[in-house]
Write a protein that holds these residues in place. Structure first.
Motif, PDB file in Angstrom:
ATOM      1  N   ARG A   1       0.831  -1.197   0.000  1.00 24.65           N
ATOM      2  CA  ARG A   1       0.000   0.000   0.000  1.00 24.65           C
ATOM      3  C   ARG A   1       0.868   1.251   0.000  1.00 24.65           C
ATOM      4  NH1 ARG A   1      -5.293  -1.100  -1.385  1.00 24.65           N
ATOM      5  NH2 ARG A   1      -5.318  -3.384  -1.172  1.00 24.65           N
ATOM      6  N   THR A   2       0.368   2.284  -0.627  1.00 25.81           N
ATOM      7  CA  THR A   2       1.057   3.572  -0.603  1.00 25.81           C
ATOM      8  C   THR A   2       0.760   4.283   0.709  1.00 25.81           C
ATOM      9  OG1 THR A   2      -0.764   4.873  -1.513  1.00 25.81           O
ATOM     10  CG2 THR A   2       0.669   3.734  -3.095  1.00 25.81           C
ATOM     11  N   ALA A   3       1.377   5.446   0.878  1.00 28.72           N
ATOM     12  CA  ALA A   3       1.146   6.230   2.092  1.00 28.72           C
ATOM     13  C   ALA A   3      -0.318   6.604   2.260  1.00 28.72           C
ATOM     14  CB  ALA A   3       2.005   7.496   2.055  1.00 28.72           C
ATOM     15  N   ASP A   4      -1.055   6.668   1.149  1.00 23.79           N
ATOM     16  CA  ASP A   4      -2.463   7.052   1.184  1.00 23.79           C
ATOM     17  C   ASP A   4      -3.399   5.855   1.131  1.00 23.79           C
ATOM     18  OD1 ASP A   4      -2.160  10.134   0.821  1.00 23.79           O
ATOM     19  OD2 ASP A   4      -0.847   9.235  -0.675  1.00 23.79           O
ATOM     20  N   GLY A   5      -2.841   4.649   1.209  1.00 23.47           N
ATOM     21  CA  GLY A   5      -3.656   3.450   1.267  1.00 23.47           C
ATOM     22  C   GLY A   5      -4.034   2.852  -0.072  1.00 23.47           C
ATOM     23  N   PHE A   6      -3.460   3.350  -1.160  1.00 22.45           N
ATOM     24  CA  PHE A   6      -3.745   2.785  -2.479  1.00 22.45           C
ATOM     25  C   PHE A   6      -2.900   1.531  -2.693  1.00 22.45           C
ATOM     26  CE2 PHE A   6      -3.935   7.535  -3.595  1.00 22.45           C
ATOM     27  CZ  PHE A   6      -5.243   7.645  -3.161  1.00 22.45           C
ATOM     28  N   GLU A   7      -3.419   0.590  -3.495  1.00 20.64           N
ATOM     29  CA  GLU A   7      -2.580  -0.526  -3.942  1.00 20.64           C
ATOM     30  C   GLU A   7      -1.332   0.074  -4.583  1.00 20.64           C
ATOM     31  OE1 GLU A   7      -0.465  -2.902  -6.270  1.00 20.64           O
ATOM     32  OE2 GLU A   7      -1.860  -1.601  -7.367  1.00 20.64           O
ATOM     33  N   SER A   8      -0.168  -0.471  -4.287  1.00 20.57           N
ATOM     34  CA  SER A   8       1.079   0.228  -4.603  1.00 20.57           C
ATOM     35  C   SER A   8       1.324   0.443  -6.093  1.00 20.57           C
ATOM     36  CB  SER A   8       2.267  -0.510  -3.982  1.00 20.57           C
ATOM     37  OG  SER A   8       2.352  -1.843  -4.453  1.00 20.57           O
ATOM     38  N   GLN A   9       0.939  -0.523  -6.943  1.00 19.98           N
ATOM     39  CA  GLN A   9       1.213  -0.349  -8.373  1.00 19.98           C
ATOM     40  C   GLN A   9       0.269   0.668  -9.015  1.00 19.98           C
ATOM     41  OE1 GLN A   9       2.833  -3.798 -10.690  1.00 19.98           O
ATOM     42  NE2 GLN A   9       1.813  -5.008  -9.103  1.00 19.98           N
TER      43      GLN A   9
ATOM     44  N   LEU B   1     -10.372   9.554  -5.473  1.00 21.93           N
ATOM     45  CA  LEU B   1      -9.362   8.917  -4.630  1.00 21.93           C
ATOM     46  C   LEU B   1      -8.259   9.893  -4.223  1.00 21.93           C
ATOM     47  CD1 LEU B   1      -8.990   5.465  -6.439  1.00 21.93           C
ATOM     48  CD2 LEU B   1      -9.930   5.852  -4.156  1.00 21.93           C
ATOM     49  N   THR B   2      -7.837  10.740  -5.145  1.00 21.72           N
ATOM     50  CA  THR B   2      -6.704  11.636  -4.868  1.00 21.72           C
ATOM     51  C   THR B   2      -7.125  12.991  -4.318  1.00 21.72           C
ATOM     52  OG1 THR B   2      -6.691  12.558  -7.113  1.00 21.72           O
ATOM     53  CG2 THR B   2      -5.370  10.562  -6.725  1.00 21.72           C
ATOM     54  N   GLY B   3      -8.370  13.380  -4.568  1.00 17.83           N
ATOM     55  CA  GLY B   3      -8.814  14.713  -4.182  1.00 17.83           C
ATOM     56  C   GLY B   3      -8.270  15.800  -5.084  1.00 17.83           C
ATOM     57  N   VAL B   4      -7.690  15.422  -6.214  1.00 23.14           N
ATOM     58  CA  VAL B   4      -7.123  16.375  -7.166  1.00 23.14           C
ATOM     59  C   VAL B   4      -8.068  16.500  -8.352  1.00 23.14           C
ATOM     60  CG1 VAL B   4      -5.184  16.909  -8.693  1.00 23.14           C
ATOM     61  CG2 VAL B   4      -4.769  15.841  -6.464  1.00 23.14           C
ATOM     62  N   ARG B   5      -8.429  17.731  -8.701  1.00 22.57           N
ATOM     63  CA  ARG B   5      -9.420  17.981  -9.739  1.00 22.57           C
ATOM     64  C   ARG B   5      -8.800  18.566 -11.000  1.00 22.57           C
ATOM     65  NH1 ARG B   5     -13.313  14.882  -7.505  1.00 22.57           N
ATOM     66  NH2 ARG B   5     -13.376  15.295  -5.269  1.00 22.57           N
ATOM     67  N   TRP B   6      -9.556  18.472 -12.064  1.00 26.11           N
ATOM     68  CA  TRP B   6      -9.163  19.063 -13.350  1.00 26.11           C
ATOM     69  C   TRP B   6      -8.994  20.572 -13.190  1.00 26.11           C
ATOM     70  CZ3 TRP B   6      -7.155  18.374 -17.865  1.00 26.11           C
ATOM     71  CH2 TRP B   6      -7.433  19.249 -18.952  1.00 26.11           C
TER      72      TRP B   6
ATOM     73  N   TRP C   1      -7.715  -3.298  -5.562  1.00 19.74           N
ATOM     74  CA  TRP C   1      -7.593  -4.727  -5.299  1.00 19.74           C
ATOM     75  C   TRP C   1      -7.848  -5.058  -3.832  1.00 19.74           C
ATOM     76  CZ3 TRP C   1      -6.495  -8.501  -9.086  1.00 19.74           C
ATOM     77  CH2 TRP C   1      -6.333  -7.981 -10.372  1.00 19.74           C
ATOM     78  N   GLU C   2      -8.982  -4.577  -3.341  1.00 22.25           N
ATOM     79  CA  GLU C   2      -9.369  -4.862  -1.963  1.00 22.25           C
ATOM     80  C   GLU C   2     -10.281  -6.079  -1.873  1.00 22.25           C
ATOM     81  OE1 GLU C   2      -9.255  -0.301  -0.246  1.00 22.25           O
ATOM     82  OE2 GLU C   2     -10.955  -0.950  -1.471  1.00 22.25           O
ATOM     83  N   ARG C   3     -10.924  -6.449  -2.997  1.00 22.31           N
ATOM     84  CA  ARG C   3     -11.852  -7.588  -2.986  1.00 22.31           C
ATOM     85  C   ARG C   3     -11.389  -8.744  -3.866  1.00 22.31           C
ATOM     86  NH1 ARG C   3     -15.287  -3.206  -3.475  1.00 22.31           N
ATOM     87  NH2 ARG C   3     -15.849  -3.658  -5.626  1.00 22.31           N
ATOM     88  N   ARG C   4     -10.435  -8.488  -4.747  1.00 22.69           N
ATOM     89  CA  ARG C   4      -9.925  -9.538  -5.630  1.00 22.69           C
ATOM     90  C   ARG C   4      -8.644 -10.147  -5.074  1.00 22.69           C
ATOM     91  NH1 ARG C   4      -9.384  -6.225 -11.081  1.00 22.69           N
ATOM     92  NH2 ARG C   4      -9.192  -4.503  -9.575  1.00 22.69           N
ATOM     93  N   LYS C   5      -8.388 -11.395  -5.453  1.00 22.10           N
ATOM     94  CA  LYS C   5      -7.123 -12.030  -5.076  1.00 22.10           C
ATOM     95  C   LYS C   5      -5.995 -11.327  -5.819  1.00 22.10           C
ATOM     96  CE  LYS C   5      -4.627 -16.415  -4.972  1.00 22.10           C
ATOM     97  NZ  LYS C   5      -4.648 -17.859  -5.303  1.00 22.10           N
ATOM     98  N   TYR C   6      -4.973 -10.945  -5.089  1.00 26.91           N
ATOM     99  CA  TYR C   6      -3.880 -10.172  -5.675  1.00 26.91           C
ATOM    100  C   TYR C   6      -3.064 -11.020  -6.645  1.00 26.91           C
ATOM    101  CZ  TYR C   6       0.004  -6.849  -5.923  1.00 26.91           C
ATOM    102  OH  TYR C   6       0.954  -5.954  -6.363  1.00 26.91           O
TER     103      TYR C   6
END
Length: 300
Positions: free
Chosen positions: A104-112, A287-292, A155-160
């Protein structure tokens, strides 16, 4: 049609241009930064490990500097963008990780997906008001094994499965480029969004999978099948500087796009799905809170 023999020696004079290259402390990023600086550009090596970046910068001739950027930490991405001043001609979204163990990244995302897509998504949007030329995002032929499941991007519900996850992140790179180009055109911007992939290039990316077997197999592949990192960087350099349309994808011209000189290449139907690209953009914003950041042109 693009020349099948184009090399870095054919780069135009880039004097007066500024480029950011993410992941420039190793592999394709180092080659990309070196060649852009050799052609006269001011190059910012955006790297997680600044000490390593400084060692690489010392080997590069020309105008270059090192700044810290950790794409797996949105606070770092925001800090990098907030510190930027002036125009940015080229943003090269090169950094990436491949087939690593689940993390996981610092923000809790799957790392890739967090590093390869969401970090670059945030960086691009935060820097976009400064960008005057192009955004080049480095994808991979592995996008062909990717499947976009937007309700489980992390990838919180699928097998990694490290390779399927990598393929999803590289598919995301192409969908991001597709939607970014659509938005730029709709905003009346002259900035282009394009993508590139290196084919099978010998770099240290293949030695950080966390699996001895995978590392060993790819080490053998690097010796027997892969082209050099200098050749692998050519599609990125071509995409950054040559006369190609927005949304274009550049890769090697050899068999199965594994090696060769840069040319325009195709992509899967999934990577051309405009609706999925728009939905991925919305999910990425959430997810990122960053907008266009760009306003639509005023109506006549």
């Amino acid at each position: 049609m693009p020349s099948s023999k184009w090399t870095a020696a054919d780069l135009p004079d880039l004097t007066g241009r500024t480029a950011v290259v993410t992941g420039a402390s190793s592999g394709l990023g180092t080659i990309t930064a070196r060649e852009l600086a050799r052609a006269g550009a001011r190059v910012v090596l955006a790297v997680r490990d600044t000490a390593k970046g400084e060692r690489v910068a010392a080997t590069i001739t020309g105008d270059r500097e090192v700044r810290r950027l950790d794409l797996a930490d949105l606070a770092s991405v925001r800090a990098f963008a907030a510190a930027w001043e002036g125009d940015l001609d080229l943003l090269i979204n090169n950094a990436g990780i491949m087939a690593v163990p689940q993390g996981r990244t610092a923000d809790g995302f799957e790392s890739q997906i967090g590093t390869n897509h969401l970090g670059h998504f945030a960086l691009t949007n935060l820097l976009l008001p400064h960008v005057t030329g192009r955004v080049v995002t480095v994808s991979s032929g592995a996008h062909r094994i990717g499947k976009m499941q937007l309700d489980d991007l992390n990838w919180e519900r699928r097998k990694y499965d490290r390779w399927r996850v990598y393929g999803q992140s590289k598919l995301a790179n192409l969908l991001f480029t597709l939607e970014l180009q659509r938005r730029l055109a709709a905003a009346g911007s002259a900035v282009l969004a394009v993508a590139a992939h290196p084919g099978y290039a010998s770099t240290d990316l293949q030695s950080h999978t966390g699996s001895r077997l995978n590392n060993a197999v790819m080490t053998i592949g690097n010796r027997l099948l892969a082209q050099s990192d200098a050749m692998g960087a050519l599609p990125t350099l071509y995409a950054a500087t040559q006369d190609i349309p927005g949304g274009a994808f550049v890769g090697p011209d050899g068999l199965a796009e594994q090696r060769g000189h840069p040319t325009l290449v195709g992509r899967t139907k999934a990577a051309q799905d405009a609706e999925t690209a728009r939905r991925l953009w919305d999910v990425s914003e959430d997810l990122t809170g960053v907008r266009w950041p760009l306003a639509a042109p005023a109506s006549a």
